[in-house]
Design an enzyme around this catalytic site. Structure first.
Site, PDB file in Angstrom:
ATOM      1  N   CYS A  88      -4.612 -16.545  15.124  1.00 38.54           N
ATOM      2  CA  CYS A  88      -4.018 -15.839  16.266  1.00 38.54           C
ATOM      3  C   CYS A  88      -4.130 -16.744  17.489  1.00 38.54           C
ATOM      4  O   CYS A  88      -4.894 -17.709  17.484  1.00 38.54           O
ATOM      5  CB  CYS A  88      -4.770 -14.537  16.557  1.00 38.54           C
ATOM      6  SG  CYS A  88      -4.810 -13.429  15.141  1.00 38.54           S
ATOM      7  N   ARG A 136       7.207   0.106   2.078  1.00 34.43           N
ATOM      8  CA  ARG A 136       6.966  -0.977   3.033  1.00 34.43           C
ATOM      9  C   ARG A 136       5.739  -1.774   2.611  1.00 34.43           C
ATOM     10  O   ARG A 136       4.850  -1.230   1.957  1.00 34.43           O
ATOM     11  CB  ARG A 136       6.770  -0.445   4.454  1.00 34.43           C
ATOM     12  CG  ARG A 136       5.727   0.657   4.592  1.00 34.43           C
ATOM     13  CD  ARG A 136       6.106   1.562   5.777  1.00 34.43           C
ATOM     14  NE  ARG A 136       5.018   2.434   6.232  1.00 34.43           N
ATOM     15  CZ  ARG A 136       4.736   3.615   5.703  1.00 34.43           C
ATOM     16  NH1 ARG A 136       5.401   4.040   4.641  1.00 34.43           N
ATOM     17  NH2 ARG A 136       3.770   4.355   6.205  1.00 34.43           N
ATOM     18  N   ASP A 183     -10.727   1.723  13.378  1.00 31.85           N
ATOM     19  CA  ASP A 183     -11.041   1.743  11.944  1.00 31.85           C
ATOM     20  C   ASP A 183     -12.535   1.484  11.746  1.00 31.85           C
ATOM     21  O   ASP A 183     -13.198   0.906  12.616  1.00 31.85           O
ATOM     22  CB  ASP A 183     -10.236   0.652  11.228  1.00 31.85           C
ATOM     23  CG  ASP A 183      -8.749   0.983  11.199  1.00 31.85           C
ATOM     24  OD1 ASP A 183      -8.422   2.170  11.018  1.00 31.85           O
ATOM     25  OD2 ASP A 183      -7.935   0.063  11.363  1.00 31.85           O
ATOM     26  N   CYS A 225     -10.727  -6.579  16.316  1.00 20.56           N
ATOM     27  CA  CYS A 225      -9.835  -6.834  15.178  1.00 20.56           C
ATOM     28  C   CYS A 225     -10.305  -6.110  13.916  1.00 20.56           C
ATOM     29  O   CYS A 225     -11.444  -6.257  13.505  1.00 20.56           O
ATOM     30  CB  CYS A 225      -9.739  -8.331  14.899  1.00 20.56           C
ATOM     31  SG  CYS A 225      -8.601  -8.693  13.539  1.00 20.56           S
ATOM     32  N   LYS A 280      -2.783   5.804   6.420  1.00 16.54           N
ATOM     33  CA  LYS A 280      -2.585   6.292   7.800  1.00 16.54           C
ATOM     34  C   LYS A 280      -2.241   7.773   7.831  1.00 16.54           C
ATOM     35  O   LYS A 280      -1.385   8.220   7.081  1.00 16.54           O
ATOM     36  CB  LYS A 280      -1.406   5.568   8.429  1.00 16.54           C
ATOM     37  CG  LYS A 280      -1.708   4.204   8.970  1.00 16.54           C
ATOM     38  CD  LYS A 280      -0.529   3.750   9.843  1.00 16.54           C
ATOM     39  CE  LYS A 280      -0.604   2.254  10.060  1.00 16.54           C
ATOM     40  NZ  LYS A 280      -0.301   1.510   8.811  1.00 16.54           N
ATOM     41  N   ASP A 291      -6.428   5.265  10.151  1.00 16.53           N
ATOM     42  CA  ASP A 291      -6.328   4.780   8.788  1.00 16.53           C
ATOM     43  C   ASP A 291      -7.604   5.240   8.091  1.00 16.53           C
ATOM     44  O   ASP A 291      -8.683   4.757   8.413  1.00 16.53           O
ATOM     45  CB  ASP A 291      -6.227   3.249   8.798  1.00 16.53           C
ATOM     46  CG  ASP A 291      -5.054   2.756   7.991  1.00 16.53           C
ATOM     47  OD1 ASP A 291      -4.954   3.158   6.821  1.00 16.53           O
ATOM     48  OD2 ASP A 291      -4.247   1.979   8.535  1.00 16.53           O
ATOM     49  N   ARG A 334      -8.905  -6.539  10.929  1.00 18.81           N
ATOM     50  CA  ARG A 334      -8.697  -7.359   9.739  1.00 18.81           C
ATOM     51  C   ARG A 334      -9.568  -8.609   9.776  1.00 18.81           C
ATOM     52  O   ARG A 334      -9.201  -9.668   9.299  1.00 18.81           O
ATOM     53  CB  ARG A 334      -7.210  -7.692   9.586  1.00 18.81           C
ATOM     54  CG  ARG A 334      -6.859  -8.061   8.137  1.00 18.81           C
ATOM     55  CD  ARG A 334      -5.374  -8.302   7.942  1.00 18.81           C
ATOM     56  NE  ARG A 334      -4.644  -7.106   7.627  1.00 18.81           N
ATOM     57  CZ  ARG A 334      -3.479  -6.761   8.217  1.00 18.81           C
ATOM     58  NH1 ARG A 334      -2.952  -7.524   9.140  1.00 18.81           N
ATOM     59  NH2 ARG A 334      -2.863  -5.659   7.857  1.00 18.81           N
ATOM     60  N   CYS A 342      -9.162 -10.926  19.095  1.00 19.52           N
ATOM     61  CA  CYS A 342      -9.578  -9.669  19.719  1.00 19.52           C
ATOM     62  C   CYS A 342     -10.866  -9.216  19.055  1.00 19.52           C
ATOM     63  O   CYS A 342     -10.943  -9.161  17.828  1.00 19.52           O
ATOM     64  CB  CYS A 342      -8.528  -8.592  19.489  1.00 19.52           C
ATOM     65  SG  CYS A 342      -6.847  -9.158  19.760  1.00 19.52           S
ATOM     66  N   ARG A 365       0.817  -1.199   0.000  1.00 20.18           N
ATOM     67  CA  ARG A 365       0.000   0.000   0.000  1.00 20.18           C
ATOM     68  C   ARG A 365       0.862   1.264   0.000  1.00 20.18           C
ATOM     69  O   ARG A 365       0.498   2.275  -0.571  1.00 20.18           O
ATOM     70  CB  ARG A 365      -0.866  -0.020   1.256  1.00 20.18           C
ATOM     71  CG  ARG A 365      -1.752   1.176   1.320  1.00 20.18           C
ATOM     72  CD  ARG A 365      -2.777   1.135   2.370  1.00 20.18           C
ATOM     73  NE  ARG A 365      -3.943   1.879   1.977  1.00 20.18           N
ATOM     74  CZ  ARG A 365      -3.944   3.030   1.354  1.00 20.18           C
ATOM     75  NH1 ARG A 365      -2.834   3.584   0.971  1.00 20.18           N
ATOM     76  NH2 ARG A 365      -5.070   3.642   1.071  1.00 20.18           N
ATOM     77  N   TYR A 366       2.001   1.201   0.699  1.00 15.16           N
ATOM     78  CA  TYR A 366       2.942   2.320   0.771  1.00 15.16           C
ATOM     79  C   TYR A 366       4.194   1.889   0.028  1.00 15.16           C
ATOM     80  O   TYR A 366       4.609   0.733   0.144  1.00 15.16           O
ATOM     81  CB  TYR A 366       3.272   2.637   2.241  1.00 15.16           C
ATOM     82  CG  TYR A 366       2.047   2.902   3.083  1.00 15.16           C
ATOM     83  CD1 TYR A 366       1.379   4.123   2.990  1.00 15.16           C
ATOM     84  CD2 TYR A 366       1.540   1.932   3.940  1.00 15.16           C
ATOM     85  CE1 TYR A 366       0.238   4.367   3.752  1.00 15.16           C
ATOM     86  CE2 TYR A 366       0.406   2.173   4.703  1.00 15.16           C
ATOM     87  CZ  TYR A 366      -0.238   3.393   4.604  1.00 15.16           C
ATOM     88  OH  TYR A 366      -1.360   3.616   5.344  1.00 15.16           O
TER      89      TYR A 366
HETATM   90  C1  LIG Z   1       0.258   0.358   8.763  1.00  7.55           C
HETATM   91  C2  LIG Z   1       0.719  -0.287   7.565  1.00  7.55           C
HETATM   92  C3  LIG Z   1       2.079  -0.319   7.240  1.00  7.55           C
HETATM   93  C4  LIG Z   1       3.140   0.273   8.137  1.00  7.55           C
HETATM   94  O1  LIG Z   1       3.018   1.646   8.286  1.00  7.55           O
HETATM   95  P1  LIG Z   1       3.894   2.388   9.394  1.00  7.55           P
HETATM   96  O2  LIG Z   1       3.322   3.751   9.475  1.00  7.55           O
HETATM   97  O3  LIG Z   1       5.298   2.370   8.893  1.00  7.55           O
HETATM   98  O4  LIG Z   1       3.747   1.610  10.648  1.00  7.55           O
HETATM   99  C5  LIG Z   1       2.456  -0.943   6.087  1.00  7.55           C
HETATM  100  N1  LIG Z   1       1.553  -1.506   5.257  1.00  7.55           N
HETATM  101  C6  LIG Z   1       0.243  -1.487   5.522  1.00  7.55           C
HETATM  102  C7  LIG Z   1      -0.706  -2.107   4.576  1.00  7.55           C
HETATM  103  C8  LIG Z   1      -0.217  -0.877   6.691  1.00  7.55           C
HETATM  104  O5  LIG Z   1      -1.526  -0.893   6.970  1.00  7.55           O
HETATM  105  S1  SF4 Z   2      -6.061  -7.595  16.355  1.00 13.41           S
HETATM  106 FE1  SF4 Z   2      -6.801  -9.217  14.976  1.00 13.41          FE
HETATM  107  S2  SF4 Z   2      -4.967  -9.966  13.921  1.00 13.41           S
HETATM  108 FE2  SF4 Z   2      -4.265  -8.813  15.745  1.00 13.41          FE
HETATM  109  S3  SF4 Z   2      -4.033 -10.376  17.373  1.00 13.41           S
HETATM  110 FE3  SF4 Z   2      -6.091  -9.487  17.573  1.00 13.41          FE
HETATM  111  S4  SF4 Z   2      -7.400 -10.885  16.376  1.00 13.41           S
HETATM  112 FE4  SF4 Z   2      -5.295 -11.272  15.749  1.00 13.41          FE
END
Ligand SMILES: *Cc1c(COP(=O)(O)O)cnc(C)c1O
Ligand code: SF4
Length: 346
Positions: A97, A88, A267, A104, A310, A304, A106, A101, A84-85
């Site tokens: 996991c 990274r 989020d 979560c 972010k 985000d 995701r 949580c 996405r960035y």
């Molecule tokens: C948050 C995130 C990152 C890392 O971003 P940082 O600001 O460097 O912590 C990288 N990729 C994705 C998809 C993210 O959601």
């Molecule tokens: S936030 Fe989501 S991915 Fe992260 S430890 Fe908790 S359940 Fe697992």
């Protein structure tokens, strides 16, 4: 002592409340999972209980909620790799996991019974990393990468390292707080074998009640092993949305050699609306924390944006600028001036 994965087994250790009993396993995708380690802690701490035991509130959808507000699927350049960035990328090592949580973000992926990435998937990501040298940091995330066996994880890391020894790796894990006994000295030695470039542990602790003798020992193993630890908290309504709680959390983390890194605004993920703190309250907490905490202990409050990535959420201290004279408010609310360098000065 096994993992809890049904309301029935949960009701054997806790008297469930009506809103917990009313949770309908079919209304959301995220299953129940509570590690043996957490069994005791959820009975002792309300803050821990609310992070791991689902309630009926998860079954409601609020306007503006998305299954994937971060548009991760649109940025999945190779299966399980979110680029996405530019510099990274995040690799979804597994959907599993140690405990799930309820906040979560995701949950479109987490706990969906897909399991760890296959060798072929890891190889495909490694090939992509070979071609995309602009990626300097790889996040190993999920799910929780530390639910993998050490051998399995080592094979994956070795594959990335053989192609990109320069790559900074970030192991994103909640295991120090959800199942700390997994942080063994053999895990640390394995990571040390692949330390040609830095490996960071990015952990998630949201409340001081999560800090126990066991989680402290797990964190120490990382830091003693040369793996710096950064914490990424989530701001959670009724759990840690208080300056006192966050102040204690951040100061305790610093005393454990953990840098409080991010404090995330919730989020816009379906099923998590009940945990979200209004932005205005979040800004006030951020400003209060900046008054109370050292620079070292202060995390960056961030959100985000759906589709937008972010951004930091910071109170502005700038009031005004006129002909090189900048007027600011300090953290105590008093006004002060800063005289800028003149453009033509030597
Ligand atoms: C948050 C995130 C990152 C890392 O971003 P940082 O600001 O460097 O912590 C990288 N990729 C994705 C998809 C993210 O959601
Ligand atoms: S936030 Fe989501 S991915 Fe992260 S430890 Fe908790 S359940 Fe697992």
């Amino acid at each position: 002592m096994n993992t809890i994965s049904t309301l029935d087994s949960l009701s054997q250790i806790l008297t469930l409340r009506p809103e917990e009993m009313a949770w309908d396993g079919n209304c959301g995708v995220l299953p129940i999972k509570i590690s043996a380690y957490l069994k005791q802690l959820i009975t002792e701490s309300e803050a821990v209980r609310r992070q791991y035991i689902p309630t009926l509130a998860e079954c409601s959808t609020v306007e503006g909620d998305f299954p994937d507000p971060l548009s991760e699927e649109a940025h999945e350049t190779v299966p399980r790799l979110i680029h996405r960035y530019e510099n990274r990328a995040a690799f979804l090592v597994t959907d599993i996991c140690a405990a799930y949580c309820r906040h979560c973000f995701r949950r479109r992926f987490t706990g969906t019974f897909q399991g760890p990435a296959t060798r072929e998937e890891v190889r495909a990501v490694a090939n992509y990393l070979a071609e995309h040298k602009e990626i300097r940091e790889l996040l190993l995330t999920g799910g929780d990468p530390l639910t993998l066996g050490i051998g399995e994880l080592e094979e994956m890391i070795a594959c990335f390292r053989s192609i990109r020894p320069d790559l900074v790796l970030r192991v994103c894990t909640r295991v120090p707080f959800s199942d700390p006994s997994r942080i063994t000295s053999s895990l640390i030695s394995m990571l040390q074998r692949h330390n040609s470039s830095a490996i960071f542990a990015m952990v998630q602790c949201n409340h001081p009640d999560e800090i126990t003798a066991e989680s402290r020992a797990a964190i120490s193993r990382f830091v003693d092993g040369g793996i710096p630890v950064f914490n990424q908290s989530v701001l959670l309504k009724g759990i840690n949305d208080s300056a006192d709680v966050l102040e204690e959390l951040c100061n305790t983390l610093v005393s454990m050699r953990v840098k409080p890194h991010y404090l995330f605004q919730g989020d816009l993920v379906v099923g998590t609306a009940h945990f979200r703190v209004p932005l205005n309250d979040g800004f006030q907490l951020e400003a209060e924390l900046r008054r109370r905490l050292s620079g070292l202990a202060m995390p960056t409050y961030a959100v985000d944006l759906p589709g937008g990535g972010k951004i930091p959420l910071v109170t502005s201290y700038l009031i005004d600028e006129q002909e090189g004279v900048w007027k600011f408010r300090n953290t105590q609310g008093e006004e002060y001036l800063y005289f800028d360098a003149k453009k033509d000065s030597p």
